[in-house]
Design a protein around this motif. Sequence first.
Motif, mmCIF file in Angstrom:
data_model
loop_
_atom_site.group_PDB
_atom_site.id
_atom_site.type_symbol
_atom_site.label_atom_id
_atom_site.label_comp_id
_atom_site.label_asym_id
_atom_site.label_seq_id
_atom_site.Cartn_x
_atom_site.Cartn_y
_atom_site.Cartn_z
ATOM 1 N N GLN A 43 4.065 62.400 53.088
ATOM 2 C CA GLN A 43 4.882 62.000 54.234
ATOM 3 C C GLN A 43 6.294 62.559 54.108
ATOM 4 O O GLN A 43 6.872 63.039 55.081
ATOM 5 N N TYR A 44 6.849 62.496 52.910
ATOM 6 C CA TYR A 44 8.186 63.049 52.651
ATOM 7 C C TYR A 44 8.208 64.549 52.911
ATOM 8 O O TYR A 44 9.111 65.074 53.571
ATOM 9 N N MET A 45 7.198 65.262 52.408
ATOM 10 C CA MET A 45 7.154 66.716 52.565
ATOM 11 C C MET A 45 7.003 67.126 54.030
ATOM 12 O O MET A 45 7.389 68.219 54.416
ATOM 13 N N GLU A 46 6.430 66.252 54.827
ATOM 14 C CA GLU A 46 6.242 66.539 56.246
ATOM 15 C C GLU A 46 7.483 66.242 57.084
ATOM 16 O O GLU A 46 7.699 66.884 58.109
ATOM 17 N N SER A 47 8.276 65.253 56.673
ATOM 18 C CA SER A 47 9.241 64.743 57.640
ATOM 19 C C SER A 47 10.693 64.611 57.188
ATOM 20 O O SER A 47 11.575 64.565 58.025
ATOM 21 N N ASP A 48 10.964 64.533 55.897
ATOM 22 C CA ASP A 48 12.338 64.269 55.453
ATOM 23 C C ASP A 48 13.169 65.550 55.496
ATOM 24 O O ASP A 48 12.811 66.537 54.860
ATOM 25 N N PRO A 49 14.275 65.563 56.225
ATOM 26 C CA PRO A 49 15.114 66.766 56.313
ATOM 27 C C PRO A 49 15.667 67.224 54.965
ATOM 28 O O PRO A 49 15.975 68.398 54.789
ATOM 29 N N ALA A 50 15.765 66.326 53.982
ATOM 30 C CA ALA A 50 16.288 66.694 52.663
ATOM 31 C C ALA A 50 15.268 67.451 51.823
ATOM 32 O O ALA A 50 15.605 67.994 50.778
ATOM 33 N N ARG A 51 14.034 67.530 52.299
ATOM 34 C CA ARG A 51 12.978 68.136 51.488
ATOM 35 C C ARG A 51 13.292 69.574 51.092
ATOM 36 O O ARG A 51 12.973 69.994 49.992
ATOM 37 N N TRP A 52 13.912 70.336 51.975
ATOM 38 C CA TRP A 52 14.180 71.740 51.664
ATOM 39 C C TRP A 52 15.234 71.871 50.565
ATOM 40 O O TRP A 52 15.072 72.675 49.642
ATOM 41 N N ILE A 53 16.266 71.059 50.617
ATOM 42 C CA ILE A 53 17.296 71.076 49.571
ATOM 43 C C ILE A 53 16.680 70.653 48.237
ATOM 44 O O ILE A 53 16.945 71.266 47.197
ATOM 45 N N ASP A 54 15.851 69.641 48.267
ATOM 46 C CA ASP A 54 15.179 69.182 47.050
ATOM 47 C C ASP A 54 14.234 70.258 46.516
ATOM 48 O O ASP A 54 14.114 70.450 45.310
ATOM 49 N N TRP A 55 13.547 70.946 47.423
ATOM 50 C CA TRP A 55 12.630 72.017 47.026
ATOM 51 C C TRP A 55 13.392 73.147 46.334
ATOM 52 O O TRP A 55 12.986 73.613 45.262
ATOM 53 N N ILE A 56 14.498 73.575 46.910
ATOM 54 C CA ILE A 56 15.303 74.644 46.317
ATOM 55 C C ILE A 56 15.783 74.227 44.926
ATOM 56 O O ILE A 56 15.731 75.021 43.975
#
Length: 73
Positions: A43-56
């Motif tokens: 759910q987090y990977m689908e919807s949280d806008p912070a996911r990309w910053i966390d991924w990087i």
Amino acid sequence: MGTDEQLPENLTLDEAYRAAYYMVEQYVALEKQPDVGLVLLVQYMESDPARWIDWIASVRRGLSDASTINPQK
């Protein structure tokens, strides 16, 4: 892409993110009672806008500390 086809040696950040997402999503879909943490991760990977910053940040960490985890074991 079939299982017998050659995979690329390198992935873009987008491709790697999608691969990680599909790995977790696949596990959640296959389990009769998937772990709630993994369900929340999907759910987090689908919807949280912070996911990309966390991924990087995770990619940077993985590149700087290759000894932490061996994906081949």
